[in-house]
Design a protein around this motif. Structure first.
Motif, PDB file in Angstrom:
ATOM      1  N   GLN A 148      47.792  54.794  38.807  1.00 31.96           N
ATOM      2  CA  GLN A 148      48.861  53.796  38.882  1.00 31.96           C
ATOM      3  C   GLN A 148      48.586  52.623  37.948  1.00 31.96           C
ATOM      4  OE1 GLN A 148      49.286  52.735  43.009  1.00 31.96           O
ATOM      5  NE2 GLN A 148      49.882  54.806  43.641  1.00 31.96           N
ATOM      6  N   GLU A 149      47.327  52.172  37.891  1.00 27.53           N
ATOM      7  CA  GLU A 149      47.002  51.033  37.035  1.00 27.53           C
ATOM      8  C   GLU A 149      47.145  51.394  35.559  1.00 27.53           C
ATOM      9  OE1 GLU A 149      43.471  48.784  37.783  1.00 27.53           O
ATOM     10  OE2 GLU A 149      43.764  48.810  39.960  1.00 27.53           O
ATOM     11  N   ALA A 150      46.760  52.611  35.197  1.00 28.95           N
ATOM     12  CA  ALA A 150      46.888  53.033  33.803  1.00 28.95           C
ATOM     13  C   ALA A 150      48.359  53.181  33.421  1.00 28.95           C
ATOM     14  CB  ALA A 150      46.136  54.337  33.576  1.00 28.95           C
ATOM     15  N   GLY A 151      49.169  53.696  34.333  1.00 29.72           N
ATOM     16  CA  GLY A 151      50.595  53.870  34.053  1.00 29.72           C
ATOM     17  C   GLY A 151      50.814  54.643  32.770  1.00 29.72           C
ATOM     18  N   ASP A 152      51.647  54.108  31.897  1.00 26.14           N
ATOM     19  CA  ASP A 152      51.911  54.775  30.618  1.00 26.14           C
ATOM     20  C   ASP A 152      51.088  54.169  29.479  1.00 26.14           C
ATOM     21  OD1 ASP A 152      53.122  52.326  30.373  1.00 26.14           O
ATOM     22  OD2 ASP A 152      55.136  53.085  29.925  1.00 26.14           O
ATOM     23  N   ASN A 153      50.030  53.426  29.822  1.00 28.24           N
ATOM     24  CA  ASN A 153      49.173  52.795  28.821  1.00 28.24           C
ATOM     25  C   ASN A 153      48.134  53.804  28.330  1.00 28.24           C
ATOM     26  OD1 ASN A 153      47.529  51.201  27.239  1.00 28.24           O
ATOM     27  ND2 ASN A 153      46.657  50.041  28.956  1.00 28.24           N
ATOM     28  N   GLU A 154      48.357  54.403  27.178  1.00 31.87           N
ATOM     29  CA  GLU A 154      47.440  55.408  26.646  1.00 31.87           C
ATOM     30  C   GLU A 154      46.106  54.820  26.217  1.00 31.87           C
ATOM     31  OE1 GLU A 154      49.122  57.195  23.178  1.00 31.87           O
ATOM     32  OE2 GLU A 154      49.679  55.275  22.265  1.00 31.87           O
ATOM     33  N   MET A 155      46.038  53.479  26.076  1.00 35.25           N
ATOM     34  CA  MET A 155      44.800  52.834  25.648  1.00 35.25           C
ATOM     35  C   MET A 155      43.899  52.444  26.818  1.00 35.25           C
ATOM     36  SD  MET A 155      46.099  50.257  22.643  1.00 35.25           S
ATOM     37  CE  MET A 155      47.384  50.758  21.501  1.00 35.25           C
ATOM     38  N   SER A 156      44.341  52.625  28.038  1.00 39.46           N
ATOM     39  CA  SER A 156      43.538  52.221  29.185  1.00 39.46           C
ATOM     40  C   SER A 156      42.222  52.987  29.228  1.00 39.46           C
ATOM     41  CB  SER A 156      44.300  52.467  30.488  1.00 39.46           C
ATOM     42  OG  SER A 156      43.445  52.281  31.607  1.00 39.46           O
ATOM     43  N   LEU A 157      41.119  52.267  29.450  1.00 39.21           N
ATOM     44  CA  LEU A 157      39.814  52.905  29.525  1.00 39.21           C
ATOM     45  C   LEU A 157      39.723  53.894  30.677  1.00 39.21           C
ATOM     46  CD1 LEU A 157      37.122  52.462  27.811  1.00 39.21           C
ATOM     47  CD2 LEU A 157      36.225  51.426  29.898  1.00 39.21           C
ATOM     48  N   TYR A 158      40.639  53.810  31.636  1.00 39.27           N
ATOM     49  CA  TYR A 158      40.628  54.785  32.726  1.00 39.27           C
ATOM     50  C   TYR A 158      40.736  56.210  32.200  1.00 39.27           C
ATOM     51  CZ  TYR A 158      41.324  50.930  36.049  1.00 39.27           C
ATOM     52  OH  TYR A 158      41.179  49.793  36.800  1.00 39.27           O
ATOM     53  N   HIS A 159      41.325  56.413  31.025  1.00 42.36           N
ATOM     54  CA  HIS A 159      41.424  57.756  30.455  1.00 42.36           C
ATOM     55  C   HIS A 159      40.045  58.304  30.073  1.00 42.36           C
ATOM     56  CE1 HIS A 159      45.786  57.887  30.385  1.00 42.36           C
ATOM     57  NE2 HIS A 159      45.798  56.661  29.877  1.00 42.36           N
ATOM     58  N   ILE A 160      39.044  57.415  29.986  1.00 44.17           N
ATOM     59  CA  ILE A 160      37.678  57.856  29.704  1.00 44.17           C
ATOM     60  C   ILE A 160      36.817  57.816  30.958  1.00 44.17           C
ATOM     61  CG2 ILE A 160      35.605  57.454  28.321  1.00 44.17           C
ATOM     62  CD1 ILE A 160      37.367  56.113  26.218  1.00 44.17           C
ATOM     63  N   ILE A 161      36.900  56.733  31.739  1.00 42.94           N
ATOM     64  CA  ILE A 161      36.004  56.598  32.892  1.00 42.94           C
ATOM     65  C   ILE A 161      36.578  57.222  34.167  1.00 42.94           C
ATOM     66  CG2 ILE A 161      34.893  54.544  31.942  1.00 42.94           C
ATOM     67  CD1 ILE A 161      36.539  52.850  33.902  1.00 42.94           C
ATOM     68  N   LYS A 162      37.885  57.451  34.199  1.00 39.91           N
ATOM     69  CA  LYS A 162      38.537  58.161  35.316  1.00 39.91           C
ATOM     70  C   LYS A 162      39.478  59.226  34.729  1.00 39.91           C
ATOM     71  CE  LYS A 162      38.500  56.832  39.218  1.00 39.91           C
ATOM     72  NZ  LYS A 162      37.650  57.224  40.388  1.00 39.91           N
ATOM     73  N   PRO A 163      38.966  60.147  33.919  1.00 42.15           N
ATOM     74  CA  PRO A 163      39.846  61.050  33.158  1.00 42.15           C
ATOM     75  C   PRO A 163      40.604  62.053  34.009  1.00 42.15           C
ATOM     76  CG  PRO A 163      37.548  61.672  32.863  1.00 42.15           C
ATOM     77  CD  PRO A 163      37.550  60.350  33.596  1.00 42.15           C
ATOM     78  N   GLU A 164      40.303  62.126  35.292  1.00 44.55           N
ATOM     79  CA  GLU A 164      41.104  62.993  36.165  1.00 44.55           C
ATOM     80  C   GLU A 164      42.558  62.554  36.218  1.00 44.55           C
ATOM     81  OE1 GLU A 164      39.132  59.941  38.986  1.00 44.55           O
ATOM     82  OE2 GLU A 164      38.632  61.064  37.155  1.00 44.55           O
ATOM     83  N   ILE A 165      42.842  61.310  35.796  1.00 44.66           N
ATOM     84  CA  ILE A 165      44.242  60.850  35.800  1.00 44.66           C
ATOM     85  C   ILE A 165      45.077  61.585  34.759  1.00 44.66           C
ATOM     86  CG2 ILE A 165      43.509  58.565  36.591  1.00 44.66           C
ATOM     87  CD1 ILE A 165      44.183  57.471  33.806  1.00 44.66           C
ATOM     88  N   ASP A 166      44.429  62.297  33.832  1.00 41.10           N
ATOM     89  CA  ASP A 166      45.162  63.073  32.831  1.00 41.10           C
ATOM     90  C   ASP A 166      45.453  64.490  33.310  1.00 41.10           C
ATOM     91  OD1 ASP A 166      45.103  60.884  31.189  1.00 41.10           O
ATOM     92  OD2 ASP A 166      43.482  61.612  29.909  1.00 41.10           O
TER      93      ASP A 166
END
Length: 415
Positions: free
Chosen positions: A35-53
């Motif tokens: 939810q915090e990453a939303g549509d922000n492709e630059m969010s570090l969550y894509h690396i440290i919480k990559p299950e969101i992908d």
């Protein structure tokens, strides 16, 4: 002596930092990160919480998730969302919470200092959590997030940081979730860098304040790389891992409170009577009551707040563990009266960080989710240092540090 070094940080361009930065991986679950990453492709969550992908419900321990972390890390570098500094630097990271600012130095901490006990811990770690972070460090070949250290107050380092604090920071923003201000400076002056290295070399120890699993994982991967490299020289970047080091007196430790689902078969009256064996018990009425000093606790039960003051003799004032309120409450209330033997595994208890306030304890009892709440006076940094120096380990769920370090301001590559 504590050995630290500057490093070539991998950082977001100034104009992108607020799109890249995130909360630490371990303070939110997968859905919150999504939810915090939303549509922000630059969010570090894509690396440290990559299950969101992946589709909702995908395990964060799925092998594909770790590989996705490495792919996204490479993508961030290709896209210029993370750019490596051309030279080695130390960095200053300042956090302001409720008008109070703490200044930390971002350093490369020596793996051997951890392995040989000069970087001291005060909590036990779980092997499964260590292995999770070790996999993440291995696949990314980088420390994506810093660990949180404390060091004895040092006037030379304090004056150095205050001098930089008078200059324009590289980053300066207020995080949307915690509402705290985060600032970041780059130290490139050779004389200042030498001062930092030499002042840390005078310190016999550093202390892990927060992030025991990340510290263990980072150090263990570094030690693993030492063993596996037949040409190991000791100067390789994997011999160091990223830490933010704060002066001990600046750190804020909040209370870490307990909420319980039942009274172990007791009536409220029987519980209060059982408490009188080891505590002075005083009914404080319906207004929220917060513990005011060590060895004082607040109990919320049946819409009333009670002050519990531990009797002298119910704890060992000469034992750095036995004198802790978290140990007193665990022994004399949770274990002896309520039958909770293991705080790590019991499903009858939950824990609430002090930033949420005692209102959160009241809410969870009043809505019927929990039966009672217990509020503790916070542990002091000196108590943590005393325990770490004694080689002992604190009881679980004893400390809650705020503010949390933001991730994504700087990354440390191991190669």
């Amino acid at each position: 002596m504590a050995t630290v070094k500057p490093f070539r940080g991998l950082r977001p361009p100034r104009e992108l930092v607020e799109r890249v930065e995130s909360r630490p991986y371990d303070v939110l679950d997968s859905e919150e990160a999504r939810q915090e990453a939303g549509d922000n492709e630059m969010s570090l969550y894509h690396i440290i919480k990559p299950e969101i992908d992946f589709p909702a419900g995908t395990s964060e321990y799925d092998p594909r998730v770790y590989e996705k972390a490495a792919q996204n890390f490479a993508l961030f570098q290709q896209k210029g969302w993370l750019v490596e500094d051309e030279a080695e630097h130390y960095y200053i990271y300042a956090q302001t919470m409720k008008g109070r600012t703490q200044y930390g130095l971002v350093v490369g901490a020596w793996v051997n200092d951890y392995m040989e006990g000069r970087i001291k811990k005060h909590e036990l770690t779980r092997r499964d959590k260590e292995e999770d972070r070790m996999k993440h460090v291995r696949v990314c070949n980088a420390n994506m997030e810093p660990v949180f250290f404390a060091y004895p107050d040092n006037q030379v380092l304090d004056e150095l940081m205050m001098r930089y604090a008078q200059t324009e920071p590289e980053y300066d923003f207020v995080a949307p979730i915690d509402g705290f201000r985060h600032q970041f400076w780059v130290i490139s002056d050779e004389a200042d860098m030498q001062t930092i290295t030499s002042e840390f070399a005078k310190m016999p120890s550093l202390y892990i304040a927060d992030g025991h699993h990340r510290s263990a994982a980072a150090a263990l991967v570094g030690a693993e790389k030492q063993r596996l490299n037949p040409d190991h020289k000791g100067t390789e970047e994997y011999n160091y891992f990223m830490a933010v080091c704060f002066q001990a007196s600046q750190l804020t430790i909040l209370d870490y409170n307990r909420v319980l689902k039942d009274l172990n078969g007791l009536t409220p009256e029987q519980l209060i009577e059982a408490l009188r064996k080891n505590f002075d018990v005083q009914d404080m009425g319906t207004d929220i009551y917060k513990p005011a000093r060590l060895h004082e606790f607040s109990l919320y039960l049946e819409q009333h707040w009670w002050k519990l003051t531990a009797h002298e003799g119910s704890y060992d004032a000469n034992d750095p563990i036995g004198v802790l309120d978290v140990d007193i409450s665990s022994r004399l209330i949770l274990d002896d009266i309520l039958g909770i033997k293991d705080l790590r595994s019991s499903n009858r208890i939950d824990f609430v960080g002090g930033l949420r306030g005692l209102e959160e304890l009241k809410r969870r009892v009043d809505n019927g989710e929990m039966r009672m709440a217990l509020a503790l006076y916070p542990v002091s940094m000196q108590q943590i240092i005393d325990i770490a120096d004694s080689g002992k380990i604190m009881p679980p769920k004893a400390t809650w540090f705020e503010p949390k370090l933001r991730s994504g301001l700087v990354v440390h590559k191991l190669a």
